[in-house]
Design an enzyme around this catalytic site. Structure first.
Site, PDB file in Angstrom:
ATOM      1  N   GLN B 218      24.942  66.499  34.005  1.00 34.48           N
ATOM      2  CA  GLN B 218      23.979  66.384  32.906  1.00 34.48           C
ATOM      3  C   GLN B 218      23.490  64.946  32.758  1.00 34.48           C
ATOM      4  O   GLN B 218      22.605  64.676  31.962  1.00 34.48           O
ATOM      5  CB  GLN B 218      24.626  66.834  31.584  1.00 34.48           C
ATOM      6  CG  GLN B 218      25.130  68.262  31.608  1.00 34.48           C
ATOM      7  CD  GLN B 218      25.888  68.688  30.357  1.00 34.48           C
ATOM      8  OE1 GLN B 218      26.913  69.339  30.461  1.00 34.48           O
ATOM      9  NE2 GLN B 218      25.397  68.341  29.173  1.00 34.48           N
ATOM     10  N   ARG B 368      28.612  72.695  23.575  1.00 38.21           N
ATOM     11  CA  ARG B 368      27.266  72.812  23.037  1.00 38.21           C
ATOM     12  C   ARG B 368      27.176  72.206  21.634  1.00 38.21           C
ATOM     13  O   ARG B 368      26.726  72.841  20.689  1.00 38.21           O
ATOM     14  CB  ARG B 368      26.836  74.284  23.001  1.00 38.21           C
ATOM     15  CG  ARG B 368      25.338  74.455  22.848  1.00 38.21           C
ATOM     16  CD  ARG B 368      24.938  75.898  23.026  1.00 38.21           C
ATOM     17  NE  ARG B 368      23.493  76.027  22.921  1.00 38.21           N
ATOM     18  CZ  ARG B 368      22.802  77.007  23.475  1.00 38.21           C
ATOM     19  NH1 ARG B 368      23.408  77.932  24.175  1.00 38.21           N
ATOM     20  NH2 ARG B 368      21.508  77.064  23.333  1.00 38.21           N
ATOM     21  N   CYS B 369      27.683  70.989  21.488  1.00 42.38           N
ATOM     22  CA  CYS B 369      27.508  70.302  20.199  1.00 42.38           C
ATOM     23  C   CYS B 369      27.529  68.813  20.416  1.00 42.38           C
ATOM     24  O   CYS B 369      27.945  68.325  21.444  1.00 42.38           O
ATOM     25  CB  CYS B 369      28.563  70.727  19.191  1.00 42.38           C
ATOM     26  SG  CYS B 369      30.021  69.685  19.124  1.00 42.38           S
ATOM     27  N   GLU B 738      21.811  72.682  19.800  1.00 44.47           N
ATOM     28  CA  GLU B 738      23.206  72.931  19.456  1.00 44.47           C
ATOM     29  C   GLU B 738      23.419  73.350  18.005  1.00 44.47           C
ATOM     30  O   GLU B 738      24.533  73.741  17.635  1.00 44.47           O
ATOM     31  CB  GLU B 738      23.997  71.663  19.758  1.00 44.47           C
ATOM     32  CG  GLU B 738      23.913  71.296  21.235  1.00 44.47           C
ATOM     33  CD  GLU B 738      24.246  69.857  21.542  1.00 44.47           C
ATOM     34  OE1 GLU B 738      23.969  68.992  20.686  1.00 44.47           O
ATOM     35  OE2 GLU B 738      24.780  69.588  22.615  1.00 44.47           O
TER      36      GLU B 738
END
Ligand code: FES
Ligand code: FES
Lengths: 159, 786
Positions: B218, B368-369, B738
């Site tokens: 990423q 996902r945060c 998110e």
């Protein structure tokens, strides 16, 4: 000892020597270079590897290439015809049925078989029809919409 | 007619989709190079053990096995350890001992993936088991075995102690409060499980000395720098390292860290001079890659009798496994956990976190945060309900009473953040109306009379995303700006390259819309590229919902620089002064004479064919955007559940999500992000957890027992929005990827607890599996007998 196998994949006849232990998914991806079919697990849970073998959706990570000898295979690469997207592909694009795209080919092949067996599935039937396919990105709502779109499109095309 | 511009606010169909729906995506495992070798990894069956001997002879005797890479081999180059993003260290391959089950022990390189697996099975390792520390609370006890014996002076298992807020004022507030509530909660280990696992193809060219790595990352630029820093002494320097992050099959935070497998593949490629592919399988992915959460939390609220909340106090033990391999900004060992005061106007607060070593895989990454925001939101949203329970108040009313009022923004929180904008009441009000809150409460009362279990749960979360301003935010010293470089070609088409990397978020479309909005060039004429460090400008990557707040802003700023130059060219072409020109999306015209105009395409052509003397030719710009603040997306979610008294199964009947992420670039994509986020909120609330037994054996290490929701369990999400733009972002956008993962779990827990509240249930830890809920039903005497 290698085995000679034959397989029609997306309408094209193939012949190859493979190890008896080679998985069908590796045959498709690495021998035939059709990398649209993906691998997402090692326990037959995710469905990223789903293809259509002799008219049935199968998880190609759980079939040996030699078991598919003489078989007829359809993969995501065979969905579009002469540059025209299949209604399922169109549905996924229209309805935002994909994000990272990794589950998408397997998901579409499951949808393909679902619609072959049931041309007007209810929401519930669609959800069960793709319950062997995991998607981590979309939350499924738009995948369901995509498959509905495809069902309607196929129905109008038939008229 | 020219193609439509399709700037901000259009549900443009995604530009990336045609390749994905036709099987033409290019993911790492699709990369195939001539002579490519395969890596398979030998892993430890023990959670803590001395390595007495590694015998590779049987493996290397297998035809096709070329080498077995061990810790001893890497040690010769001082590459057996590597730094984590948190300035801790982690093993690439062990020399002395293993620290968790499934840890990498050796790497087998072979000509074929099947032979590599044969080789891995043939490597014989002799272990001597050591005492295992699984419970982080026990790890902190005096006399607990010290795990990091590699750190000479380390006398305990504490990684860090971090605190924030005003301890004394908080203590006083608690002493003087009418009411206080306290609750322990545990957020278990979970795993992001992107459907594509991690992997790479490392290709070292011995002649040119160039290393190219296709990699599931990423953050390709940061990875390049880390590689250069770690392997500089063996001759890899940054200009000869190219990281390519091709199509990525989901990231969610799991593809930020550097895993040993990548390094072994690179080392093997450098050693052998051939490309080496490593693709982990799912079990390796779950059992060894960075996990998320694993927070043991004790939280307290002090309030007035009427429900006015005054102070918040939180103590947390964070289990990081054997190394702190989180991916937080350097100054924030507990990430942005200090957003824990949430949407409420607390006078004072204090939070502390102890990071602890145990015999588990390293990590502490996001799921996902944005850096521990989920943990913070879970804590506060649960605590508000605990307070409502004890005060016998309606949880919606209690929230309304304590929200930071809309007119108090920008708002300085008790733990030090300046919230950019918000309107919390409006979002909750909207969610209540859509779901029919009052009618549901009536229905619930009726059902209770009949013994049926139905619950309604609310979560009114505030996130903190878009890290971040360079004065506070860096990773290993690299400031957390992000970037965009735009080139307008002579024919008026553009290429825009960014420092981030999409993993499904649809950047190729949304970034094109930003440039289209700013320059008036149609979306279809803009090519967006990311993920290749040889071509894209430097940036810190995509995670923590930072792409729109940082790189998206850079896209707008670079476009505006181009517009400035375009204006000069237009003035020259129209023979007027710049001051007389007016910009209307896609063209400059002369004030008062709109027929005298030059389109951006005409200007682009002139930039290469007829530019003013003394001006440089070309039309391009780059922007490195340093955000002045973070952004604070928010929302209110309401969930309705029914509980099966026979099985303990929780059925989410309805779920309404009202989100506010400021101005929206592509509504279709935003909605999709919310659907996906909600599902990744449902997952840990009801299904997912990775536990360990006392010996450190992983429970839940494959898709057989680590359960991701399918389409059948996932409800039909209902979404809506309010719009409160960010005042400091050039487009007023906030980031959204998110929000739903952060906001959803407490709404679901609150609903389940609400269904059982009349029986005296005040809290349940996640995941609320049928077994767990059924045990509660039995204990309370309401389980249906067959
Ligand atoms: S790869 Fe997961 S089911 Fe086949
Ligand atoms: S779109 Fe990413 S897993 Fe389904």
């Amino acid at each position: 000892m290698n085995h000679r196998i034959q397989m029609t994949v997306n309408g094209v006849k193939n012949e190859a020597d493979v190890q008896p232990r080679m998985l069908l998914v590796h045959f498709v991806r690495e021998v035939l270079n059709l990398t649209g079919t993906h691998i997402g697990c090692d326990t037959t849970n995710c469905g990223a590897c789903t293809i259509v073998l002799n008219g049935r959706a199968v998880k190609s990570c759980t079939v040996l290439a030699v078991q598919a000898d003489g078989g007829d295979v359809l993969t995501v690469e065979g969905l579009a015809k002469n540059g025209t997207l299949h209604p399922i592909q169109e549905g996924f694009w229209e309805k935002h049925g994909l994000q990272c795209g990794f589950c998408t080919p397997g998901m579409m092949m499951s949808a393909y078989t679902l619609l072959k067996n049931n041309s007007h599935p209810s929401e519930e039937e669609i959800r069960w029809g793709i319950s062997g396919n995991l998607c981590r990105c979309t939350g499924y709502v738009n995948i369901v919409k995509a498959i509905r779109y495809a069902a309607e499109k196929i129905a109008t095309e038939k008229k | 007619m020219a193609t439509e511009i399709q700037g901000m606010g259009h549900s443009v169909k995604r530009k990336e989709d045609p390749r994905f729906i036709q099987g033409k995506g290019n993911y790492v495992d699709d990369v195939k190079l001539p002579g490519m070798l395969y890596l398979d990894i030998v892993r430890s069956p023990y959670a803590h053990a001395k390595i007495k001997k590694i015998d590779t002879s049987k493996a290397t005797a297998i035809p096709g096995v070329l080498a077995v890479v061990t810790g001893e081999m890497l040690k010769q180059y001082n590459l057996h350890w590597m730094p984590t993003l948190m300035s801790d260290t982690q093993m690439v391959l062990p020399v002395e001992k293993v620290m968790y089950q499934s840890q990498e022990v050796a790497g087998v390189i072979a000509t074929d993936r099947y032979i590599a697996a044969d080789g891995a099975a043939a490597v014989e390792v002799e272990y001597e088991p050591l005492p295992v520390v699984v419970d982080p609370k026990k790890a902190l006890e005096l006399g607990a075995p010290i795990l990091r014996t590699d750190k000479k002076d380390k006398k305990d298992n504490l990684i860090f102690h971090w605190e924030v807020g005003n301890k004394a004022a908080t203590e006083t507030a608690f002493k003087e409060a009418d009411v206080t509530v306290k609750q322990d909660m545990y957020l278990p280990r979970i795993h992001v499980c992107s459907i594509e696992t991690c992997g790479c193809v490392a290709s070292f060219d011995k002649i040119s000395g160039k290393l190219t790595v296709w990699m599931t990352t990423q953050a390709p630029h940061a990875i390049r720098t880390v590689f250069a820093l770690v392997a500089g002494h063996v001759g890899l320097s940054e200009q000869k390292i190219q990281i390519i992050s091709p199509d990525i099959g989901g990231g969610f935070g799991g593809k930020v860290p550097v895993y040993p497998g990548y390094v072994i593949a690179v080392a093997a490629s450098v050693l052998i001079g051939k490309p080496v592919k490593w693709i982990e399988d799912r079990m390796e992915n779950i059992q060894a890659d960075s996990f998320a959460r694993d927070y043991h939390i004790t939280a307290e609220i002090a309030a007035k009798k009427d429900g006015t909340m005054q102070a918040l106090r939180i103590k947390t033990i964070a289990d990081h496994g054997y190394a702190d391999a989180a991916a937080n900004p350097s100054k924030f060992p507990a990430g942005l956990f200090s957003i824990a005061t949430g949407s409420y106007d607390f006078k004072t607060a204090f939070a502390e976190v102890d990071g602890v070593y145990t015999n588990k895989p390293p990590g502490g990454i996001a799921y996902r945060c944005s850096f521990r925001v989920t943990e913070a939101v879970h804590t506060i949203e649960r605590m508000v309900d605990v307070l409502a329970h004890d005060l016998k108040m309606d949880p919606a009313e209690l929230r309304m009473k304590n929200f930071i009022p809309a007119n108090k923004f920008p708002y300085k929180s008790a733990l030090g953040w300046e919230y950019d904008s918000g309107n919390y009441e409006a979002a909750l009000q909207k969610a209540k109306v859509i779901i029919g809150y009052d009618a549901l409460r009536k229905e619930q009362a009726e059902k209770r009379k009949k013994g049926e279990l139905m619950g309604i749960g609310i979560s009114s979360f505030t996130e903190i995303v878009g890290a971040g301003p360079s004065h506070t935010f860096d990773i290993l010293g690299i400031k957390m700006f992000d970037s965009c470089e735009i080139r307008i070609h002579p024919t008026g088409k553009a290429v825009a390259r960014f420092g981030t990397k999409s993993q499904g978020q649809g950047h190729e479309t949304t970034y094109a819309q930003i440039v289209a909005e700013e320059l008036g060039i149609p979306v279809d004429d803009i090519q967006v590229e990311e993920g290749d460090t040889d071509t894209a400008p430097y940036g810190l990557g995509t995670y923590a919902s930072r792409s729109t707040p940082t790189a998206g802003a850079a896209g707008a700023m670079a476009s505006r620089k181009i517009r400035d130059k375009a204006k000069k060219i237009a003035a020259y072409l129209l023979e007027c002064s710049e001051a007389d020109l007016v910009w209307e999306r896609g063209k400059f015209y002369v004030q008062g004479a709109p027929q005298k105009a030059k389109t951006i395409q005409e200007i682009a052509f002139a930039a290469y064919t007829n530019h003013p003397q003394g001006m440089e030719a070309g039309l391009e710009a780059v922007s490195y955007y340093d955000p002045p603040n973070l952004t604070f997306p928010f929302g209110s979610y309401i969930c309705v559940v029914d509980i099966d008294r026979g099985t303990g199964e929780v059925k989410v009947r309805r779920f309404v999500a009202v989100d506010d992420c400021g101005n929206i670039i592509n509504p279709m994509i935003v909605e999709g992000q919310i659907h996906g986020g909600l599902t990744m909120g449902l997952a840990p609330a009801l299904y997912e957890a990775i536990n360990y037994d006392e010996e450190g054996n992983i429970q839940g290490g494959s898709f057989m027992d680590y359960l991701l929701p399918t389409a059948v369990e996932t409800p039909k999400w209902e979404t809506d929005k309010t719009c409160t733009p960010s005042p400091h972002h050039p487009l007023g956008a906030k980031g959204v990827g998110e929000s739903a993962t952060v906001g959803a779990p407490p709404a679901i827990v609150n609903a389940v607890v609400d269904a059982l509240a009349h029986l005296g249930v005040r809290h349940i830890d996640i995941p609320m599996t049928p077994w767990k809920v059924w045990q509660i039903l039995k204990e309370k005497g309401v389980a249906a007998e067959r």
